[in-house]
Design an enzyme around this catalytic site. Sequence first.
Site, mmCIF file in Angstrom:
data_model
loop_
_atom_site.group_PDB
_atom_site.id
_atom_site.type_symbol
_atom_site.label_atom_id
_atom_site.label_comp_id
_atom_site.label_asym_id
_atom_site.label_seq_id
_atom_site.Cartn_x
_atom_site.Cartn_y
_atom_site.Cartn_z
ATOM 1 N N HIS A 1 0.837 -1.202 0.000
ATOM 2 C CA HIS A 1 0.000 0.000 0.000
ATOM 3 C C HIS A 1 0.876 1.258 0.000
ATOM 4 O O HIS A 1 0.708 2.149 -0.843
ATOM 5 C CB HIS A 1 -0.912 -0.017 1.228
ATOM 6 N N GLU A 2 1.793 1.331 0.958
ATOM 7 C CA GLU A 2 2.629 2.523 1.054
ATOM 8 C C GLU A 2 3.562 2.644 -0.150
ATOM 9 O O GLU A 2 3.872 3.756 -0.594
ATOM 10 C CB GLU A 2 3.431 2.519 2.357
ATOM 11 N N HIS B 1 1.710 4.373 -2.865
ATOM 12 C CA HIS B 1 1.835 5.826 -2.697
ATOM 13 C C HIS B 1 3.216 6.286 -3.172
ATOM 14 O O HIS B 1 3.348 7.322 -3.827
ATOM 15 C CB HIS B 1 1.693 6.203 -1.219
ATOM 16 N N HIS C 1 3.457 6.650 -6.777
ATOM 17 C CA HIS C 1 2.729 7.851 -7.211
ATOM 18 C C HIS C 1 3.664 9.064 -7.169
ATOM 19 O O HIS C 1 3.612 9.940 -8.039
ATOM 20 C CB HIS C 1 1.530 8.066 -6.280
#
Length: 696
Positions: free
Chosen positions: A480-481, A484, A487
């Site tokens: 998940h991180e 990010h 991104h």
Amino acid sequence: MSETTEMAASSQAQANPLLQAWRTPFETPPFAEIAPEHFLPAFERAFADHAAEIAAIEHDPSTPDFANTITALERSGKLLSRVSAVFYDLVSAHSNPALLEIDTQVSLRMARHWNPIMMNAVLFGRIAMLHENRGTLGLTGEQMRLLERTYTRFRRAGAGLDEAAKKRMAEINERLAHLGTSFSHHLLGDEQDWFMELGEADRDGLPDSFIAAAKAAAGERGMEGKAIVTLSRSSVEPFLKSSTRRDLREKVFKAFTARGDNNNANDNNDIIVEILKLREESAGLLGFPTFAAYRLEDSMAKTPEAVRGLLERVWKPARARALADRDALQALVAGEGGNFALAPWDWRYYAEKLRQIRANFDDAAIKPYLSLDQMIAAAFDCATRLFGVSFTERKDIPVWHPDVRVWEVRDAQGKHKALFYGDYFARSSKRSGAWMTSLRDQQKLDGEVAPLIINVCNFSKGADGEPSLLSPDDARTLFHEFGHGLHGMLSNVTYPSLSGTSVFTDFVELPSQLYEHWQEQPQVLRQFARHYQTGEPLPDDLLKRFIAARKFNQGFATVEFVSSALIDLEFHTQPAEASRDVRAFERAELEKIGMPEEIVLRHRPTQFGHIFSGDHYASGYYSYMWSEVMDADAFGAFEETGDIFDPAVAKRLHDDIYSSGGSRDPEDAYVAFRGREPEPDALLRRRGLLETPEAA
């Protein structure tokens, strides 16, 4: 400025590493040279420089145009951005009493610096003139988006208010900055103050990997040879799953859920009441009936009603599933001869037993195959296969703690793209949770600027040289991180304000939650899930049981989350007076939605840092679920091709989602990637909530 003053300022700059050019690889912060006492002088210089830059824009005699107003704003505040990034990284990931004291001062100074900028009538007049004539300016798509976002940001900050309202808004902002900082310091204080030592008799049911992590946690606190449970979620949740000692589960659970709510110096109840009153007042000054209405106007959701509609649609099947699971867990208690009603500190323990019965699977079986290093390698490999980027560990980059690792990221042509910092282990100097941030954002305004991206987690460290072993939830958090992180690393925009994760809150979770899907794919696990001692790959039988168990306990997980999102929404839609007693408000709202007594909020109000340590997620905790509608639907684009690394879909994902930052409207970006709007039932299917409870 006198010659003597200039010389003193120059001398100070030479002695302060934050004010010097960084002669490090890739001009990264020289953390070993930076001390707490460097920050306040650096902030003062940065504030002064930025104020002068803003004044130059404000007093520019030329007719306002995009270059002398919007681009000039984008170029301003570089030193402030640089100092702030280093400071807030340390405050969150490796704080100490000196830094926390400085944080209290800086939060107030930051508000006092930004208030006159964001409410500057002359500056807003220039921006508004450009906005009104935007169709005649010949702007690119990205420039048009930047103008829209700049205008919206100033308008929503109160730049169009009369002077009396601006004065009051500034006072509110200053007070909110202080309260948010105090909230996070209180929470950290409660987490640092509490631990529970585990004697030999207290370890029944706990796997060796947990004991190793508990010993490492004790060593980190200077208690060599002992083993402790801390209030880090990565310590609490595995303890609640495994410990056979019901009395100790209760003790740990109550300490965990009471953070910020202990009637001590770290109590957050009064802070919450004041924050809510001030947010309500600020929304009223801007013409909104509630803070939620204000907050959600600038989001994909647009209105509190749209948010409530999504949450209630998910709540009903999730609650039904949770209640059915509760009855099954209570039957397990009775079957063991337990003469007690299932309590919140029992749920995870008996849910693990039920999962073993229904799916013949428990976390302890798979953890030896999920070592931290192998899951990092898996996350990197998926990024390489999707986006062509490669990762090489660097030992020459300064870091803020010896545990932090750094990788250089290169694109498919071998060109430097970013640096990625991984800070994975829990420690008392780090706030709880997991997050992505940056030390420098990507931009191309004045040449290519490569980003410095950080992932921070709170995994349990292995003891005595043993690797850190992750639970499936931990592995999902890592992906998940890292989503990010991608991104930020893959961002390819011109303007700093549109870089990377500078998007709506209810869109920012799409790249992160979408990336989680690859972690649980059989072909990824077969390659990277290897036993930490033998190197053997994950057995097919265990892999099949793991996949079958993924939707297990989703009623609990969804109820835990949605109830927190609903409480957040109610705090910010009801009159602030309604929540003057925070505990009573919490009880009343949970009773209203029919919250099962055996489940508590994922974040009780006094520890709900997402919405009270600042306002980034205030009225916005729903964003994870709004994004999940998109991420569940988006992964379908790969599944429909039969290849989870399909090059054509991956290119669209890169171009339309990961690299475009905030340079386009998120709805347009999603439709460009998927070819249509998201299909809402994808979320319920992913969580297994479209089936009847009995079918789970």
